[in-house]
Design an enzyme around this catalytic site. Structure first.
Site, PDB file in Angstrom:
ATOM      1  CG  ASP A  22      -1.969   1.099   1.146  1.00 37.91           C
ATOM      2  OD1 ASP A  22      -2.377   1.455   0.024  1.00 37.91           O
ATOM      3  OD2 ASP A  22      -2.358   1.612   2.210  1.00 37.91           O
ATOM      4  CD  GLU A  34       0.500  -5.853   7.120  1.00 35.48           C
ATOM      5  OE1 GLU A  34       0.025  -5.841   5.962  1.00 35.48           O
ATOM      6  OE2 GLU A  34       0.070  -5.129   8.029  1.00 35.48           O
ATOM      7  CE1 TYR A  66      -3.386   0.461  10.576  1.00 33.56           C
ATOM      8  CE2 TYR A  66      -2.627  -1.766  10.090  1.00 33.56           C
ATOM      9  CZ  TYR A  66      -2.404  -0.398  10.134  1.00 33.56           C
ATOM     10  OH  TYR A  66      -1.186   0.108   9.741  1.00 33.56           O
ATOM     11  CD  GLU A  84       1.982  -1.389   9.533  1.00 32.20           C
ATOM     12  OE1 GLU A  84       0.785  -1.312   9.140  1.00 32.20           O
ATOM     13  OE2 GLU A  84       2.911  -1.767   8.805  1.00 32.20           O
TER      14      GLU A  84
END
EC number: 3.2.1.31
Length: 651
Positions: free
Chosen positions: A207, A451, A504, A540
């Protein structure tokens, strides 16, 4: 060798696994000294993208054999910068294939006439595959962006009469395939009712925008023909003394003498040595401490190396000075230790990203970012998701900002990416990362991936091998990768020293439900720690926020929602950070560009600062938290009493 395939590396022929000049020897940062000179080639270069259907016209017409302007129109391109955002041509912004750079240089006469002088061409970064010609001669190839490579070009410039100009041509291909880092795939869209013949797109699995070009400095530098090729330093602490172990590689001759001096910050000699390896003892040592962990953080010594040698052309000397921070790093089952003291990462994830310049290195931006880091009270960041410019690492050493140094192992999302060719390349990239950054005291841990699909069996073997290889390259630092997999299914976690987790909650999962964050975060930490008994970093977390959007009660994409999400995460982190959670890194320091999509509004907006480095509301919240954490343990110890624990792993 066939070159110039439109989109696939196959037409490039075999990749040069270690046989290119750019992968041999040391990679000391170029510096001027009594024996070395540097000539920066930053500025305007001639540029052309090969828009031909097969992207091979440059090779078919051999553009490198004569000045680039002779084969067609060129435009000015600033170096360093990404090429994507410089022009008004939409084709260039999304271009996939070969681009061509060229610059003519006038060399000092001594460089071309003194045969005791070695001339080196160094490229700070070329994303992603680069071929270099000097005066039309194929000189150097390198695969992978974000890392430097170089070649000795003495034999090309020290021939015959003084050449009036040196012409440097660089072709760069930004195509990503299953065997590049980061990986990607090319998709041909064959429905001729929708797409023209031969239409393809570059698919990426990460991303951020795939900026490309000469994104860091290009320069020429000189050394003597017998020269200091590499220096490796490791440090330890023994009571109130620091120990500096050094190894020096010399090339060009076996008949030489080495003298080594260690100077303190006041330029006083504190230790001396001779030979290619040895140990320097520094009584009453001043340790390198992170920012906000000591009243005098980031203390640096200078290791001065002087070489004298006899050559067939007469005596030569070489001088190189390496900044050295004396510190130790250790990991226990629940702590991360620097100089024997518990260290808590309170920092950020970053990107090399800014308006117009893309990923191009920029001094004003660098200084601004470090001023913001210090204002924020941040003591650490991760180089998400690739090695940053060498100048960034030097600033971290000087400012005491701790670094988790990550390679470009991002987007390893598909089973076909875990193949033997990729594994070989990944291990070689780690060799280049360690070779470049091994002497930076700010670097306290290596990250081999972000990831990856670590639930796959093939990923388990792959990560095991990359981690083991990295440990063999540098036993002095812990190694990790950043996971977003389920704790019970992660095949790579058994091999890391520190667990790094991306989650997240209330954004990608149960979005809008802030009330679930504390429970889900506690469950995450407890599951991972119970299974692996290793310290954990929340590597994160965050929320997309459009600056100036406001809503109360908080709704997604508003500044209030970002603040509320951070507050809930902080409550959950506080429950565990005195136990086994050893850090928190917000995603992200600043907004950054991504590929276009219906879920991205001019890029990723999870920054606590805008892309222009202006604070959102959450920046003030995070600043208050980080300074509070820093003040809890600020300056609790003296330098003399700081020692690495005897039972720690990385001393």
């Amino acid at each position: 060798m066939a070159r110039g395939s439109a989109v696939a590396w196959a037409a490039l022929g075999p990749l040069l696994w270690g046989c290119a000049l750019g992968l041999q020897g040391g990679m000391l940062y170029p510096q001027e000294s009594p024996s070395r000179e540097c000539k920066e080639l930053d500025g305007l270069w001639s540029f052309r993208a090969d828009f031909s259907d097969n992207r091979r016209r440059g090779f078919e017409e051999q553009w490198y054999r004569r000045p680039l302007w002779e084969s067609g129109p060129t435009v000015d391109m600033p170096v360093p910068s990404s090429f994507n955002d410089i022009s008004q041509d939409w084709r260039l912004r999304h271009f996939v294939g070969w681009v061509w750079y060229e610059r003519e240089v006038i060399l000092p006469e001594r460089w071309t006439q003194d045969l005791r002088t070695r001339v080196v061409l160094r490229i700070g970064s070329a994303h992603s595959y680069a071929i270099v010609w000097v005066n039309g001669v194929d000189t150097l190839e390198h695969e992978g962006g974000y890392l430097p490579f170089e070649a000795d070009i003495s034999n090309l410039v020290q021939v015959g009469p003084l050449p009036s100009r040196l012409r440097i041509t660089i072709a760069i291909n930004n195509t990503l395939t299953p065997t590049t880092l980061p990986p990607g795939t090319i998709q041909y869209l064959t429905d001729t009712s929708k797409y023209p013949k031969g239409y393809f797109v570059q698919n990426t699995y990460f991303d951020f925008f795939n900026y490309a070009g000469l994104q860091r400095s290009v320069l020429l530098y000189t050394t003597p023909t017998t020269y200091i090729d590499d220096i490796t330093v490791t440090t330890s602490v023994e009571q109130d003394s620091g120990l500096v172990n050094y190894q020096i590689s010399v090339k060009g001759s076996n008949l030489f003498k080495l003298e080594v001096r260690l100077l303190d910050a006041e330029n006083k000699v504190v230790a001396n040595g001779t030979g290619t390896q040895g140990q320097l003892k520094v009584p009453g040592v001043s340790l390198w401490w992170p920012y906000l962990m000591h009243e005098r953080p980031a203390y640096l010594y200078s290791l001065e190396v002087q070489l004298t040698a006899q050559t067939s052309l007469g005596p030569v000397s070489d001088f190189y000075t390496l900044p050295v921070g004396i510190r130790t790093v250790a990991v226990t089952k629940s702590q991360f230790l620097i100089n024997g003291k518990p260290f808590y990462f309170h920092g950020v994830n970053k990107h090399e990203d800014a308006d117009i310049r893309g990923k191009g290195f920029d001094w004003p931006l660098l200084v601004k970012d470090f001023n913001l880091l210090r204002w924020l009270g941040a003591n650490a960041f991760r180089t998400s998701h690739y090695p940053y410019a060498e100048e960034v690492m030097q600033m971290c050493d000087r400012y005491g900002i701790v670094v988790i140094d990550e390679c470009p192992g991002v987007g390893l999302a598909l089973p076909q990416f875990f193949n033997n060719v990729s594994l070989h390349h990944h291990m070689q990239v780690m060799e280049e990362v360690v070779r470049r950054d091994k002497n930076h005291p700010a670097v306290v841990m290596w990250s081999v991936a972000n990831e990856p699909a670590s639930h796959l069996e093939s990923a388990g073997y792959y990560l095991k091998m990359v981690i083991a290889h990295t440990k063999s390259l540098d036993p002095s630092r812990p190694v990790t990768f950043v996971s977003n997999s389920n704790y019970a299914a992660d095949k790579g976690a058994p091999y890391v020293d520190v667990i790094c987790l991306n989650s997240y909650y209330s954004w990608y999962h149960d979005y809008g439900h802030l009330e679930l964050i504390q429970l889900q975060l506690a469950t995450q930490f407890e599951n991972w720690y119970k299974k692996y008994q290793k310290p954990i970093i929340q590597s994160e977390y965050g929320a997309e926020t459009i600056a100036g959007f406001h809503q109360d009660p908080p709704l997604m994409f508003t500044e209030e929602y970002q603040k509320s999400l951070l507050e809930q995460y902080h409550l959950g982190l506080d429950q565990k950070r005195r136990k086994y959670v050893v850090g928190e890194l917000i995603w992200n320091f600043a907004d950054f560009m991504t590929e276009q999509s219906p879920t991205r509004v001019l890029g990723n907006k999870k920054g606590i600062f805008t892309r222009q480095r202006q604070p959102k509301s959450a920046a003030f919240l995070l600043r208050e938290r980080y300074w509070k954490i820093a003040n809890e343990t600020r300056y609790p110890h003296s330098v003399a009493k700081s020692q690495c624990l005897e039972n720690s792993l990385f001393t």
